[in-house]
Write an enzyme that holds these catalytic residues in place. Structure first.
Site, PDB file in Angstrom:
ATOM      1  N   ASP A   1       1.548   4.933   1.859  1.00  0.00           N
ATOM      2  CA  ASP A   1       1.223   5.807   2.987  1.00  0.00           C
ATOM      3  C   ASP A   1       1.778   7.204   2.723  1.00  0.00           C
ATOM      4  O   ASP A   1       2.921   7.349   2.293  1.00  0.00           O
ATOM      5  CB  ASP A   1       1.843   5.244   4.276  1.00  0.00           C
ATOM      6  CG  ASP A   1       1.442   3.801   4.504  1.00  0.00           C
ATOM      7  OD1 ASP A   1       0.254   3.555   4.730  1.00  0.00           O
ATOM      8  OD2 ASP A   1       2.306   2.905   4.411  1.00  0.00           O
TER       9      ASP A   1
ATOM     10  N   ASP B   1       0.862  -1.189   0.000  1.00  0.00           N
ATOM     11  CA  ASP B   1       0.000   0.000   0.000  1.00  0.00           C
ATOM     12  C   ASP B   1       0.894   1.234   0.000  1.00  0.00           C
ATOM     13  O   ASP B   1       2.118   1.118  -0.034  1.00  0.00           O
ATOM     14  CB  ASP B   1      -0.948  -0.003   1.216  1.00  0.00           C
ATOM     15  CG  ASP B   1      -0.201  -0.155   2.537  1.00  0.00           C
ATOM     16  OD1 ASP B   1       1.007   0.196   2.588  1.00  0.00           O
ATOM     17  OD2 ASP B   1      -0.800  -0.623   3.508  1.00  0.00           O
TER      18      ASP B   1
ATOM     19  N   ASP C   1       9.021   3.294  13.630  1.00  0.00           N
ATOM     20  CA  ASP C   1       9.533   2.138  14.357  1.00  0.00           C
ATOM     21  C   ASP C   1      10.960   1.742  13.983  1.00  0.00           C
ATOM     22  O   ASP C   1      11.840   1.658  14.828  1.00  0.00           O
ATOM     23  CB  ASP C   1       8.569   0.930  14.230  1.00  0.00           C
ATOM     24  CG  ASP C   1       8.115   0.630  12.816  1.00  0.00           C
ATOM     25  OD1 ASP C   1       8.560   1.320  11.876  1.00  0.00           O
ATOM     26  OD2 ASP C   1       7.319  -0.311  12.632  1.00  0.00           O
TER      27      ASP C   1
HETATM   28  P1  ATP Z   1       3.379  -2.608   4.864  1.00  0.00           P
HETATM   29  O1  ATP Z   1       4.137  -3.028   3.668  1.00  0.00           O
HETATM   30  O2  ATP Z   1       2.894  -3.727   5.678  1.00  0.00           O
HETATM   31  O3  ATP Z   1       2.312  -1.589   4.581  1.00  0.00           O
HETATM   32  P2  ATP Z   1       4.542  -0.425   6.332  1.00  0.00           P
HETATM   33  O4  ATP Z   1       5.900  -0.248   6.927  1.00  0.00           O
HETATM   34  O5  ATP Z   1       4.127   0.544   5.290  1.00  0.00           O
HETATM   35  O6  ATP Z   1       4.479  -1.914   5.796  1.00  0.00           O
HETATM   36  P3  ATP Z   1       2.181   0.422   7.735  1.00  0.00           P
HETATM   37  O7  ATP Z   1       1.443  -0.284   8.807  1.00  0.00           O
HETATM   38  O8  ATP Z   1       1.514   0.693   6.444  1.00  0.00           O
HETATM   39  O9  ATP Z   1       3.492  -0.432   7.514  1.00  0.00           O
HETATM   40  O10 ATP Z   1       2.713   1.767   8.366  1.00  0.00           O
HETATM   41  C1  ATP Z   1       3.294   2.829   7.612  1.00  0.00           C
HETATM   42  C2  ATP Z   1       4.470   3.417   8.350  1.00  0.00           C
HETATM   43  O11 ATP Z   1       4.020   3.963   9.608  1.00  0.00           O
HETATM   44  C3  ATP Z   1       5.563   2.446   8.732  1.00  0.00           C
HETATM   45  O12 ATP Z   1       6.474   2.235   7.691  1.00  0.00           O
HETATM   46  C4  ATP Z   1       6.210   3.121   9.924  1.00  0.00           C
HETATM   47  O13 ATP Z   1       7.056   4.174   9.538  1.00  0.00           O
HETATM   48  C5  ATP Z   1       4.999   3.737  10.618  1.00  0.00           C
HETATM   49  N1  ATP Z   1       4.428   2.827  11.629  1.00  0.00           N
HETATM   50  C6  ATP Z   1       3.435   1.924  11.448  1.00  0.00           C
HETATM   51  N2  ATP Z   1       3.154   1.279  12.596  1.00  0.00           N
HETATM   52  C7  ATP Z   1       3.984   1.772  13.521  1.00  0.00           C
HETATM   53  C8  ATP Z   1       4.188   1.535  14.906  1.00  0.00           C
HETATM   54  N3  ATP Z   1       3.458   0.638  15.558  1.00  0.00           N
HETATM   55  N4  ATP Z   1       5.137   2.267  15.540  1.00  0.00           N
HETATM   56  C9  ATP Z   1       5.862   3.203  14.884  1.00  0.00           C
HETATM   57  N5  ATP Z   1       5.731   3.459  13.599  1.00  0.00           N
HETATM   58  C10 ATP Z   1       4.803   2.768  12.904  1.00  0.00           C
HETATM   59 MG    MG Z   2       2.173   0.602   4.417  1.00  0.00          MG
END
Ligand code: ATP
Ligand code: MG
Length: 397
Positions: A64, A62, A138
């Site tokens: 963000d 996705d 994170d």
């Molecule tokens: P995915 O490919 O699963 O979407 P993602 O890293 O983009 O991986 P998301 O849950 O979409 O994960 O979150 C977007 C961003 O928000 C992360 O890359 C991270 O920077 C931040 N983030 C998400 N969850 C947390 C958390 N629990 N604590 C700190 N930062 C977070």
């Molecule tokens: Mg994401």
């Protein structure tokens, strides 16, 4: 680990010749959202998994977006969006089936945040700027900001190099960051499995030490995280990692013990293998099928074997209610998904009552799931008297 006092006032700017993400790879919805934010006088970047996965040449799940506009300001500029969340307010922009998450830069000033006695972050809607926001993320690999106009990545934490080296590093002390939000432990497991990352000893130790805090996470959030862990193409290795880190107690307590039985383990891992293959072929994956499998041994434990034609459907329903109720205490499955799980289980009895009940079974809206489930049981060594083959022939005509 990147210590917060290693704070970089001037980040490294990574140009296109180095990151190699092409402009036509950028998600169109995100591009248009950022354009509108810019027009309204705000800044917007793509952040997180989209940047990380694109650098690695993987297809991002996705996209963000992060901005200096508050959720209310975003909503004013983009009226067809929705503000969601209480702990962290974010904005969802829907375009067809695609949802773009738009968040506002968080502040590292924690004076107005609400924490539990264990240090768990309960609420945080303090806003800041990009230099604050980066230290609230994170892992370093998730903290790269892509400026889509300049096609430049802004990197405060050497995340680009960590991606290249395959290192998972916490931003700030991992003990503190996991305490603040233990779901980060699950995220570490997920990224490690997906991207084959190295985890250093301290990070690994802190994951083990603090996993007990997952008890404090809401059962709804744990359900969502379980789906992300098991329906994103790496479920076999993630399940093994969760076992190694004793995490099943918090997410799948009713599955945990059965993984010690050879027969149940074979069934569950066969299905996970099938799930990973379906993910890779872009086939649909349903949460209800996954949970019907994960909780099947617990159901059988309550009902006894379901291999007989004499099994009564209402006995299955009663046992299903007990199993689901217990499971929901830790990992809450939404009601409509629970209903589908029950129907898939009930169909297991119906599909054995052949040919008498075949017409009813065939018309059942979950027939396909029930039939697939039956085949996977047989494939894992159960003797169902040739029912699978009977149905395969039946639906071929
Ligand atoms: P995915 O490919 O699963 O979407 P993602 O890293 O983009 O991986 P998301 O849950 O979409 O994960 O979150 C977007 C961003 O928000 C992360 O890359 C991270 O920077 C931040 N983030 C998400 N969850 C947390 C958390 N629990 N604590 C700190 N930062 C977070
Ligand atoms: Mg994401």
């Amino acid at each position: 680990m990147v210590a917060v006092n290693q704070y970089k006032i001037s980040p490294e700017i990574i140009g296109i010749s180095k990151h190699r993400i092409k402009p036509d790879q950028i998600d169109n919805d995100a591009k248009s959202i950022i354009k509108k934010l810019n027009k309204g006088g705000f800044k917007g970047y793509i952040v997180g998994g989209f940047v990380r996965d694109s650098i690695l040449g993987l297809k991002p799940k996705d996209c963000d977006v992060v901005t200096n506009a508050t959720p209310e300001e975003i909503k004013n500029l983009l009226p067809r969006t929705r503000i969601i969340g209480k702990r962290f307010k974010i904005v969802h922009a829907r375009s067809g089936r695609n949802i773009t998450e738009i968040s506002t830069f968080r502040s590292s000033n924690q004076s107005n945040t609400k924490k539990s006695s264990e240090g768990l972050l309960l609420r945080d809607n303090n806003y800041g700027n990009i230099e604050d926001d980066v230290f609230r993320r994170d892992f370093t690999i998730n903290a790269l900001y892509l400026d889509v106009e300049k096609m430049e990545i802004i990197d405060f934490v050497e995340g680009f190099q960590d991606i290249k080296n395959g290192d998972l590093k916490s931003i700030g002390d991992s003990f503190e960051r996991f305490k603040e939000d233990p779901v980060r432990i699950l995220r570490a497991i997920r990224f490690k499995a997906k991207l084959n990352l190295n985890i250093d000893n301290k990070l690994g130790r802190d994951m083990k030490k603090l996993s007990y805090l997952l008890k404090e996470i809401s059962s709804g959030r744990k359900y969502e995280e379980t789906l992300k862990l098991l329906l994103t193409g790496n479920s076999q290795s993630i399940m093994s990692e969760m076992q190694n880190h004793d995490l099943l107690d918090y997410l799948l307590p009713l599955t945990k013990d059965f993984l010690n039985s050879k027969k149940d383990k074979r069934f569950i891992f066969n299905v996970l293998k099938n799930t990973d293959e379906r993910y890779k072929r872009n086939k649909t994956l349903t949460p209800s099928f996954l949970f019907a499998v994960l909780l099947w041994p617990a159901l059988i434990n309550k009902t006894g074997s379901l291999n007989s034609k004499k099994i009564k459907i209402h006995n299955i329903s009663r046992a299903a209610n007990l199993v689901l109720k217990k499971h929901n205490q830790d990992c809450f499955i939404p009601a409509r998904i629970q209903q589908s799980i029950k129907e898939t289980w009930e169909l297991q009895a119906m599909l054995l009552k052949i040919p008498e009940k075949s017409k009813i079974a065939l018309k059942h809206k979950r027939f396909r799931a029930g039939y697939d489930f039956l085949l996977l049981r047989e494939k894992s060594g159960e003797n169902l008297g040739g029912a699978g083959q009977w149905w395969t022939k039946k639906i071929a005509y």
